[in-house]
Design an enzyme around this catalytic site. Structure first.
Site, PDB file in Angstrom:
ATOM      1  CE  LYS A 199      -4.328  -8.596  -4.685  1.00 14.30           C
ATOM      2  NZ  LYS A 199      -2.937  -8.293  -5.027  1.00 14.30           N
ATOM      3  NE  ARG A 209      -1.637  -6.020   1.930  1.00 12.21           N
ATOM      4  CZ  ARG A 209      -2.871  -5.554   2.051  1.00 12.21           C
ATOM      5  NH1 ARG A 209      -3.227  -4.955   3.182  1.00 12.21           N
ATOM      6  NH2 ARG A 209      -3.728  -5.669   1.065  1.00 12.21           N
ATOM      7  CE  LYS A 223      -1.985  -3.070  -0.947  1.00 11.35           C
ATOM      8  NZ  LYS A 223      -1.048  -4.008  -1.605  1.00 11.35           N
ATOM      9  CD  GLU A 239     -12.457  -5.841 -12.116  1.00 14.57           C
ATOM     10  OE1 GLU A 239     -11.657  -5.957 -13.063  1.00 14.57           O
ATOM     11  OE2 GLU A 239     -12.500  -4.824 -11.388  1.00 14.57           O
ATOM     12  CE  LYS A 254      -3.598 -12.437  -3.784  1.00 16.88           C
ATOM     13  NZ  LYS A 254      -2.581 -11.517  -4.214  1.00 16.88           N
ATOM     14  CB  SER A 280       0.186 -14.957   3.053  1.00 19.72           C
ATOM     15  OG  SER A 280      -0.592 -13.774   3.093  1.00 19.72           O
ATOM     16  CE1 TYR A 319       3.541 -17.296  -0.699  1.00 19.01           C
ATOM     17  CE2 TYR A 319       1.280 -17.543   0.077  1.00 19.01           C
ATOM     18  CZ  TYR A 319       2.263 -16.782  -0.516  1.00 19.01           C
ATOM     19  OH  TYR A 319       1.984 -15.516  -0.949  1.00 19.01           O
TER      20      TYR A 319
HETATM   21  C1  PBG Z   1       0.435  -7.322  -4.235  1.00 19.96           C
HETATM   22  C2  PBG Z   1       0.079  -8.718  -3.907  1.00 19.96           C
HETATM   23  C3  PBG Z   1      -0.496  -9.143  -2.717  1.00 19.96           C
HETATM   24  C4  PBG Z   1      -0.586 -10.523  -2.778  1.00 19.96           C
HETATM   25  C5  PBG Z   1      -0.070 -10.915  -4.013  1.00 19.96           C
HETATM   26  N1  PBG Z   1       0.332  -9.778  -4.727  1.00 19.96           N
HETATM   27  C6  PBG Z   1      -0.868  -8.375  -1.497  1.00 19.96           C
HETATM   28  C7  PBG Z   1      -1.770  -7.252  -1.609  1.00 19.96           C
HETATM   29  O1  PBG Z   1      -2.527  -7.099  -2.566  1.00 19.96           O
HETATM   30  O2  PBG Z   1      -1.733  -6.460  -0.666  1.00 19.96           O
HETATM   31  C8  PBG Z   1      -1.125 -11.381  -1.667  1.00 19.96           C
HETATM   32  C9  PBG Z   1      -0.681 -12.784  -1.649  1.00 19.96           C
HETATM   33  C10 PBG Z   1      -0.832 -13.475  -0.347  1.00 19.96           C
HETATM   34  O3  PBG Z   1      -1.407 -12.965   0.628  1.00 19.96           O
HETATM   35  O4  PBG Z   1      -0.341 -14.609  -0.289  1.00 19.96           O
HETATM   36  N2  PBG Z   1       0.090  -6.811  -5.438  1.00 19.96           N
END
Ligand code: PBG
Length: 330
Positions: A199, A209, A223, A239, A254, A280, A319
């Site tokens: 990720k 968010r 992050k 990982e 991701k 997203s 989505y």
């Molecule tokens: C949080 C989480 C995130 C997403 C899925 N779980 C956001 C982040 O890590 O800030 C992102 C999914 C998306 O953007 O569709 N643990």
């Protein structure tokens, strides 16, 4: 093998021969539908400004979504909660409340649609006042080992409520092993773990968010101390290796489309069940372009998700899952 004895266009000439040599298939069974869940009575859904066509749902509205998802042949949904500010805290105590939003939704979904797979997000960001995925130490840094203890409680809470698969998306070190051991000890031997292994610290999570209401909590923070640098791929393989070793049943890459090389390498290196997440921001980009008349939304989504399948994804979080399933079956 040379022209004109070989003419690669011959097999492309008609639909029948194009179909016979199609290498990758994309079917509704390859899709996972992420849904935002908010508190509230009755069947209400709320639009999300930065995610056109995606809504926050109350439980009743979620159950209607689940009926549609089942009818379309989509095997699973993934829940993402919108937690009211009053329930956010530094300790993220709401994340393992057995009467909380997510456990109640899991139970209701499994009672109404037993065949529908329910996947839950394991991470603390909806529950912390600062919007980070973990607990902070005295210096304001996300503290790995303290966070693990809460993630284990959250995963146990979801599994006991009936979640079929928990999906740690927090990127703490060692969380898969700790959750797997806790599940074994509790006799929860059937609960699957989907590790968000690779990720990345991506810009493309912005609309998500907004959807869960953590943008303001996070402020100018990022992050990067736990999510991966988009520059790295060797590290992604480390990982994944570690998460599989610790007991993950499936792994995730991701975001999706900008990381097809990572997906390809993860699948070809480990041959484990590998999922991709069309996040997203990827979804929003395609939607906003389609809204300008630049292309057809379903055709563009189909191509993007098919490409993730071609690169090695067994299933894809999107989505657009419902519309895509309908488009595939048209
Ligand atoms: C949080 C989480 C995130 C997403 C899925 N779980 C956001 C982040 O890590 O800030 C992102 C999914 C998306 O953007 O569709 N643990």
């Amino acid at each position: 093998m040379s022209f004109p004895r070989t003419r690669l266009r011959r097999m492309r000439k008609d639909q029948f021969s194009r179909q016979l040599m199609q290498e990758t298939v994309l079917l509704p069974k390859h899709l996972i539908y992420p849904v935002f869940l908010m508190p509230g009575e009755g069947s209400i859904k709320e639009a999300i400004a930065t995610l056109p066509g995606v809504f926050r749902h109350t439980l009743d509205s979620l159950l209607q979504e689940a009926a549609e998802v089942c009818a379309l042949g989509i095997p699973a949904i993934a829940l993402f909660p919108v937690i009211p500010a009053t329930q956010k805290s530094l300790s993220a105590i709401e994340s393992y409340n057995a009467q909380g939003l997510v456990p109640c939704a899991i139970a209701a979904l499994k009672a109404a649609y037993p065949i529908l797979g329910v996947i839950t997000d394991i991470a603390l960001d909806p529950y912390t006042t600062h919007g980070q995925d973990g607990l902070l130490d005295a210096h304001g840094q996300v503290c790995n080992d303290k966070t693990l203890e809460v993630l284990v409680l959250q995963a146990l809470c979801h599994a006991r409520a009936g979640a079929d698969m928990v999906a740690p998306s927090d990127m703490m070190d060692g969380r898969i092993g700790r959750i797997r051991d806790a599940f074994e000890t509790a006799g929860l031997i059937h609960t699957r773990i989907l590790a968000y292994s690779a990720k990345y610290a991506s810009t493309l999570y912005g609309p998500f968010r907004d959807a869960v209401g953590s943008t303001a909590c996070l402020g100018a923070a990022d992050k990067k101390t736990y999510q991966m640098d988009p520059a790295n791929v060797q590290e992604a393989l480390r990982e994944v290796a570690q998460d599989l070793e610790e007991g993950a049943d499936a792994v995730m890459v991701k975001p999706g489309l900008p990381y097809l090389d990572v997906l390809y390498r993860v699948k070809s290196t480990f041959q484990a069940p590998t999922f991709a997440y069309q996040v997203s921001g990827e979804y929003a980009m395609l939607h906003l372009a389609a809204a300008q008349g630049i292309f057809n939304i379903d055709a563009a989504m189909y191509e993007a998700v098919l490409s993730m399948r071609r690169a090695g994804a067994d299933a894809v979080f999107t989505y657009h899952a419902k519309a895509l399933a309908a488009y595939i079956q048209r």
